[in-house]
Scaffold this motif. Structure first.
Motif, PDB file in Angstrom:
ATOM      1  N   GLY A 149       0.118   8.498   9.021  1.00 20.71           N
ATOM      2  CA  GLY A 149      -0.267   7.506  10.023  1.00 20.71           C
ATOM      3  C   GLY A 149      -1.690   7.018   9.840  1.00 20.71           C
ATOM      4  N   LYS A 150      -2.581   7.941   9.572  1.00 22.54           N
ATOM      5  CA  LYS A 150      -3.987   7.582   9.365  1.00 22.54           C
ATOM      6  C   LYS A 150      -4.139   6.678   8.140  1.00 22.54           C
ATOM      7  CE  LYS A 150      -8.482   9.821   9.081  1.00 22.54           C
ATOM      8  NZ  LYS A 150      -9.204  11.073   8.966  1.00 22.54           N
ATOM      9  N   ALA A 151      -3.474   7.045   7.023  1.00 22.13           N
ATOM     10  CA  ALA A 151      -3.541   6.234   5.801  1.00 22.13           C
ATOM     11  C   ALA A 151      -2.908   4.862   6.026  1.00 22.13           C
ATOM     12  CB  ALA A 151      -2.853   6.966   4.648  1.00 22.13           C
ATOM     13  N   PHE A 202      -3.187  -1.054   6.496  1.00 22.54           N
ATOM     14  CA  PHE A 202      -2.923  -2.283   7.243  1.00 22.54           C
ATOM     15  C   PHE A 202      -4.222  -2.957   7.684  1.00 22.54           C
ATOM     16  CE2 PHE A 202       1.649  -1.045   8.076  1.00 22.54           C
ATOM     17  CZ  PHE A 202       2.180  -2.132   7.388  1.00 22.54           C
ATOM     18  N   SER A 203      -5.261  -2.160   7.968  1.00 27.96           N
ATOM     19  CA  SER A 203      -6.534  -2.757   8.377  1.00 27.96           C
ATOM     20  C   SER A 203      -7.174  -3.546   7.236  1.00 27.96           C
ATOM     21  CB  SER A 203      -7.504  -1.697   8.912  1.00 27.96           C
ATOM     22  OG  SER A 203      -8.004  -0.902   7.864  1.00 27.96           O
ATOM     23  N   VAL A 211       3.437  -1.312   3.798  1.00 27.11           N
ATOM     24  CA  VAL A 211       3.007   0.045   3.454  1.00 27.11           C
ATOM     25  C   VAL A 211       4.247   0.917   3.344  1.00 27.11           C
ATOM     26  CG1 VAL A 211       1.705   2.094   4.186  1.00 27.11           C
ATOM     27  CG2 VAL A 211       0.764  -0.189   4.616  1.00 27.11           C
ATOM     28  N   ILE A 212       4.316   1.685   2.258  1.00 26.36           N
ATOM     29  CA  ILE A 212       5.373   2.670   2.052  1.00 26.36           C
ATOM     30  C   ILE A 212       4.711   3.989   1.672  1.00 26.36           C
ATOM     31  CG2 ILE A 212       7.174   1.001   1.437  1.00 26.36           C
ATOM     32  CD1 ILE A 212       6.596   1.539  -1.525  1.00 26.36           C
ATOM     33  N   ASP A 213       5.481   5.069   1.702  1.00 24.21           N
ATOM     34  CA  ASP A 213       4.911   6.368   1.335  1.00 24.21           C
ATOM     35  C   ASP A 213       4.716   6.505  -0.167  1.00 24.21           C
ATOM     36  OD1 ASP A 213       4.639   7.287   3.879  1.00 24.21           O
ATOM     37  OD2 ASP A 213       6.269   8.742   3.784  1.00 24.21           O
ATOM     38  N   GLY A 261       0.821  -1.199   0.000  1.00 24.59           N
ATOM     39  CA  GLY A 261       0.000   0.000   0.000  1.00 24.59           C
ATOM     40  C   GLY A 261       0.857   1.251   0.000  1.00 24.59           C
ATOM     41  N   LEU A 262       0.380   2.267  -0.686  1.00 26.37           N
ATOM     42  CA  LEU A 262       1.066   3.570  -0.741  1.00 26.37           C
ATOM     43  C   LEU A 262       0.290   4.566   0.109  1.00 26.37           C
ATOM     44  CD1 LEU A 262       1.824   3.660  -4.567  1.00 26.37           C
ATOM     45  CD2 LEU A 262       3.399   3.072  -2.721  1.00 26.37           C
TER      46      LEU A 262
END
Length: 196
Positions: A158-160, A165-166, A172-174, A130-131
């Protein structure tokens, strides 16, 4: 020490991944010139040199997909949504893999910031990355993202990240500039026998 297993194929979301930092709404990007996201062209060049098949997919109309993908290399396979069932059905992912002649799912990875596409990748049995920063969960252009102070960026990131992850994504990376390290981590996880 044995070598980490090679990747079979990589699939990329188009908006908010390869182009259109922030995956903004279609009205914003329809008339603007398409711009690759940070690191996108370098990642694609690296994959080409290492002969890793890859393609992009998106659920936009074919004409808009061509407009958005115009700054990307000609060799990158375009797999518009076409007749596939809507995400999160896995069909579009499987069709994209068939289009690039991936002969098995083992070692196939989907990279995107779009939650519905990531869920489709999970449903298809792919590794998923995920980005957070450049995807639609943050929804900011690159200029808007850079204008935030570090605290604001960390809050949005953080929110994204939690949302991604949910869903169940594997990493996850930026943005794509961090992809090489993430793929190395997935290689090590695969070497230890982990499956998506």
């Amino acid at each position: 020490m044995p070598h980490a297993p090679a990747f079979t194929a990589l699939l990329f979301g188009l908006r908010g991944c390869l182009v259109d930092f922030g995956g903004r709404c279609l009205d914003v990007v329809r008339d603007a010139p398409a711009q690759p996201t940070p690191g996108a062209l370098e990642v694609l060049d690296w994959l080409r040199r290492h002969q890793v098949p890859c393609a992009w997919l998106d659920d936009v109309p074919a004409e808009l997909g061509l407009h958005l993908s115009s700054p990307l290399p000609d060799w990158l396979r375009a797999t518009p949504h076409g007749d596939a069932k809507p995400w999160p059905a896995p069909d579009a992912c499987w069709q994209a893999l068939m289009a690039i002649d991936a002969n098995h799912l083992d070692g196939c990875v989907l990279i995107s910031g779009e939650p519905r596409l990531l869920q489709a990748g999970l449903n298809a049995g792919l590794w998923t990355i995920g980005l957070a920063a450049c995807g639609p969960l943050c929804g900011l252009s690159e200029t808007e993202w850079q204008a935030l102070d570090e605290r604001q960026r960390e809050h949005k990131r953080g929110k994204a990240t939690l949302q991604l992850f949910s869903l169940g994504v594997h990493s996850v990376i930026d943005h794509l500039q961090e992809l090489a390290d993430c793929l190395a981590d997935i290689s090590q996880r695969r070497l230890k026998g982990e499956k998506p």
